[in-house]
Enzyme design. Structure first.
Site, PDB file in Angstrom:
ATOM      1  N   ILE A  62       0.823  -1.278   0.019  1.00 54.72           N
ATOM      2  CA  ILE A  62       0.237  -0.019  -0.081  1.00 54.72           C
ATOM      3  C   ILE A  62       1.183   1.140   0.019  1.00 54.72           C
ATOM      4  CG2 ILE A  62      -2.018  -1.062   1.113  1.00 54.72           C
ATOM      5  CD1 ILE A  62      -1.281   0.575   3.690  1.00 54.72           C
ATOM      6  N   ASP A  63       2.301   1.123   0.316  1.00 56.48           N
ATOM      7  CA  ASP A  63       3.026   2.357   0.373  1.00 56.48           C
ATOM      8  C   ASP A  63       3.351   3.074  -0.786  1.00 56.48           C
ATOM      9  OD1 ASP A  63       2.975   2.231   3.368  1.00 56.48           O
ATOM     10  OD2 ASP A  63       4.869   1.082   3.580  1.00 56.48           O
ATOM     11  N   GLN A 117      -6.254   1.412   6.563  1.00 59.53           N
ATOM     12  CA  GLN A 117      -5.590   1.814   5.261  1.00 59.53           C
ATOM     13  C   GLN A 117      -5.522   0.520   4.461  1.00 59.53           C
ATOM     14  OE1 GLN A 117      -2.617   5.193   5.724  1.00 59.53           O
ATOM     15  NE2 GLN A 117      -3.243   4.545   7.691  1.00 59.53           N
ATOM     16  N   MET A 175     -26.311   7.563 -11.445  1.00 60.41           N
ATOM     17  CA  MET A 175     -25.544   7.215 -10.015  1.00 60.41           C
ATOM     18  C   MET A 175     -23.972   7.286 -10.689  1.00 60.41           C
ATOM     19  SD  MET A 175     -25.415   3.515  -9.131  1.00 60.41           S
ATOM     20  CE  MET A 175     -23.714   3.528  -8.850  1.00 60.41           C
TER      21      MET A 175
END
Length: 782
Positions: free
Chosen positions: A165-166, A300, A663
């Protein structure tokens, strides 16, 4: 000329065994990658094995290494984390542990490994590959495997995908999981902003990123944070005073809240850590502001993967299998990665070395170099943030005496407001007077034009729709009145943000130049449309938000069938004649079919899809998902397809239909659209400034060349300014789509992952690129 194209039909995996594992910290999208590897592997005739619990499972063997089937990866696409488990493994770091792992692989005939993890996991895999022949010799000597087995399995091939994720891995623009982590952060920031505004509070947000500030930097860009602290660029001494001054200035200008984002690894110039609580105490003691700290932590890492991560992981998974099929004993271990919008292969160790160099540069306090080593994408984010966040005092600003107008044209798209904010602030920084036009060209000819200041666009990044107002009106009918307004307000350049109508508008203005000198000024267009149907760009502002809306709805719809079984959903998407949303949405949602205008279909295709679904219902996956673009065929309507499927599927499955409608156009912009809009608008304003200087003669601006009316688009790897006149030939004006569309190459992927036999052109893949070369080409990266 001979056909040099390579097709998947000519690649066979027969007799090959592929092991897939996830290792290190989990990241959303890992499951999509595992699913793609399993299905692509089975598709080409290979056997694929799950290696559960990362390297630990490889060392322990037994039930941790299981053969995967087509059905075993069903319903994985929308699940966060990793279904096959991940563990940090001490045993694999020992020689003994790697010997066990080698034995377990040889016993199952596995000589191809697909490793999804961070740089530690990938370095471990490379070491394993280098030691492989030595390990096999030891196993032969100890009598655990035969000479023949060692001979048969003499080479180990490794392909990596970066799941982190970094986004801390050099050699790829985006790692799997980063976009989803940004979604989690932005959801929290948006929620915090409403409470902060109510109480006039300051919030200090701590996000993950021990050694890499990517998440902090991009979320600061995407929410317009007042201050950001990242490890790659520690603040200069005396930053405390500067930060507090900035916060109080923004309050004086009428802002009711402040947001400060801190990466968990943030330090000052001397290497002392800066914690979020330290920042809070500083603000409270110096300014007395009501301040709160929110530490996001493992939130996260959680939640469902975003549409971007699912598509990225699916593309990477398929590419990884192709790389394994094409590997020869001498091929170095490689990483499949993303450069701009293109899948590329880069040598694993070059990436690891570059990643380690960044850390070394930071340890040795060579911060400028660390930012450069992170890559162009990171550097551009940082430069754009610096440009937008620090308002210079009027006396510091260059004064250009140029007036630049910004307007939105066409249907609203999420991210338009982020682009307007960025354009206004960069324009002011460049010394121009910025004007906002309400309601597109309709507002223009009516004179709804007013100056827009720095503070007027505060808080715009997170707002959906178009705050300026937008209309589909084209300028041709009112060209004399628009020219008059250009004259009244002395407009020297125009920035038009919108979709296909914006493109047509620019062409009409260029056409009118011969009659009206007022239009002989720099004209620039930014593509913003959910349909992604504008020539000259691979992606448009708003399309990512729309894809996420489609995917989220498809997930819910699929889940609703989990109890009822044997149900097929037919879902209609928007897009005009452009099948981008249906195709890419279908890939991200795991659809069985997607009907689009660009790929004509007849009753036989519909029949074969029904038969395919009938077969599918005999397996353990008892539901189907079919997407249809709204204009894919005037006779085979959504109702027609629904009725046909209902009739033909009688007794096997029942059907439901769903028209997604508007939408898809609403909602808060996704982090990608905020960031993309912000960056391309900043780049466009810098281009306008350059052109204004270039075309300034004898006290006025006069621009009448083709290259003074451009569209700024993203093409494969770079952001390019392209004259709109030249894009005319690339466009089908009747159906309002480009004649060639890159995403059509993703359609076979969707079909393969849904178990259809299809032809797939893989000529694009296969070249191993070196990381330094990647850099050199990257001069206009996003």
């Amino acid at each position: 000329m001979p056909d040099t194209k390579k097709y998947i039909e000519n690649l066979s995996g027969a007799g090959k065994c592929i092991g897939v594992l996830t290792s290190g910290g989990d990241a959303q999208g890992m499951n999509a990658a595992v699913r793609a590897v399993v299905r692509m592997g089975i598709y080409v005739g290979a056997k694929v094995y799950f290696i559960h619990e990362g390297y630990q499972g490889m060392v322990d063997g037994g039930d941790n290494i299981k053969e995967a089937s087509w059905e075993s990866v069903s319903s994985m696409l929308q699940v966060g984390g990793t279904v096959i488990g991940s563990a940090r493994c001490k045993d694999f770091r020992t020689h003994e542990g790697r010997l066990h792992a080698a034995l377990n692989l040889v016993q199952r005939g596995i000589t191809n490994l697909c490793v999804i993890g961070g740089d530690g996991s990938l370095t471990g895999a490379n070491l394993f590959r280098e030691e492989w022949s030595g390990l096999l010799d030891e196993l032969v000597q100890s009598g655990q495997i035969s000479e023949d087995a060692a001979q048969t399995h003499s080479a180990l091939h490794i392909v990596g995908m970066v799941g982190s994720i970094d986004n801390d891995f050099c050699g790829t623009d985006m790692t799997i999981g980063t976009d989803s982590a940004l979604h989690r952060i932005i959801e929290v920031v948006d929620a915090i902003m409403t409470t902060a505004q109510s109480h006039q509070r300051t919030f200090v947000l701590e996000v993950m990123g021990r050694h890499c500030g990517y998440l902090a930097l991009v979320s600061a860009l995407a929410c317009g944070a007042d201050w950001v602290l990242i490890p790659e660029r520690p603040p200069k001494d005396g930053w405390e005073e500067q930060m507090c001054q900035k916060l109080s200035e923004s309050r004086l200008r009428g802002s009711r809240l402040n947001i400060i984002i801190v990466a968990e690894g943030a330090t000052d110039r001397h290497g002392n850590p800066i914690s979020s609580h330290q920042v809070k105490d500083l603000v409270v003691s110096r300014l007395g502001f009501d301040t709160r700290v929110t530490i996001l932590g493992h939130v996260q890492r959680g939640g469902t993967p975003s549409a971007f991560d699912r598509i990225l992981a699916s593309r990477m998974g398929v590419e990884a299998v192709l790389a394994l099929l094409e590997a020869s004993p001498g091929t170095p271990a490689c990483v499949v990665s993303l450069c701009g919008n293109q899948a590329v292969r880069v040598p694993l160790m070059e990436c690891v070395q570059m990643t380690q160099e960044v850390q070394k540069a930071m340890d040795e306090k060579r911060f400028e170099e660390a930012v450069k080593l992170r890559g162009r994408s990171f550097e551009n984010n940082l430069n754009t943030y610096k440009l937008l966040s620090h308002r210079k005092i009027d006396t510091e600003l260059p004064h250009s005496s140029f007036n630049v107008a910004v307007l939105n044209v066409g249907a609203p798209a999420a991210g338009m407001n982020a682009a307007v904010r960025s354009a206004v602030r960069v324009g002011i920084t460049e010394g121009h007077t910025m004007f906002a036009v309400s309601d597109g060209f309709e507002g223009f000819y009516k004179g709804q034009i007013k100056e827009i200041k720095w503070g007027d666009v505060g808080g715009w990044t997170g707002q959906g729709g178009s705050l300026l107002g937008t209309k589909r009106t084209l300028p041709a009918k009112h060209v004399d009145k628009i020219a008059e307004q250009m004259r009244i307000h002395n407009i020297n350049a125009l920035l038009v943000i919108g979709g296909f109508e914006a493109f047509e508008s620019l062409l009409q203005l260029v056409d009118a130049r011969s009659r009206y000198e007022e239009f002989c000024v720099p004209l620039c267009m930014l593509p913003a449309t959910i349909s992604n149907n504008v020539s000259g760009t691979d992606l448009s502002i708003g399309a990512d938000t729309s894809l996420n809306a489609i995917v989220e709805t498809c997930d819910r719809i699929k889940q609703s069938a989990s109890g009822t079984k044997r149900r097929v959903f037919i879902i209609e998407t928007m897009g005009g004649y452009c099948g981008y949303l249906a195709t890419v949405g279908g890939l991200a949602a795991g659809a069985d079919a997607a009907y689009i205008y660009e790929e004509p279909f007849d009753i036989r295709d519909l029949q074969s899809n029904v038969e395919h679904l009938t077969e599918k219902m005999k397996t353990s996956i008892q539901r189907g998902l079919v997407l249809r673009n709204e204009n894919s065929n005037e006779n085979y309507t959504t109702d027609f397809i629904y009725q046909l499927y209902s009739e033909e599927g009688k007794g096997v499955f029942d059907c439901r239909k769903n028209v997604l409608g508007h939408m898809q156009q609403g909602g808060a912009p996704s982090p990608f659209d905020r960031n993309f809009g912000t960056k391309i608008a900043a780049k466009a304003m810098q281009w306008i400034s350059k052109k204004l200087k270039e075309f300034y003669r004898d006290g006025r601006v006069f621009a009448n060349t083709e290259d003074s009316a451009c569209l700024l688009g993203m093409r494969r790897r770079a952001l390019l300014f392209q004259p709109v006149v030249q894009l005319k030939d690339e466009t089908d004006f009747v159906h309002r789509i480009p004649k060639e569309q890159w995403w059509l190459r993703l359609r076979p992927l969707m079909k393969i992952l849904a178990k259809y036999k299809t032809s797939y052109d893989v000529s694009d893949s296969g070249q191993l690129e070196h990381i330094v070369r990647l850099r050199a080409k990257d001069s206009s990266a996003i």
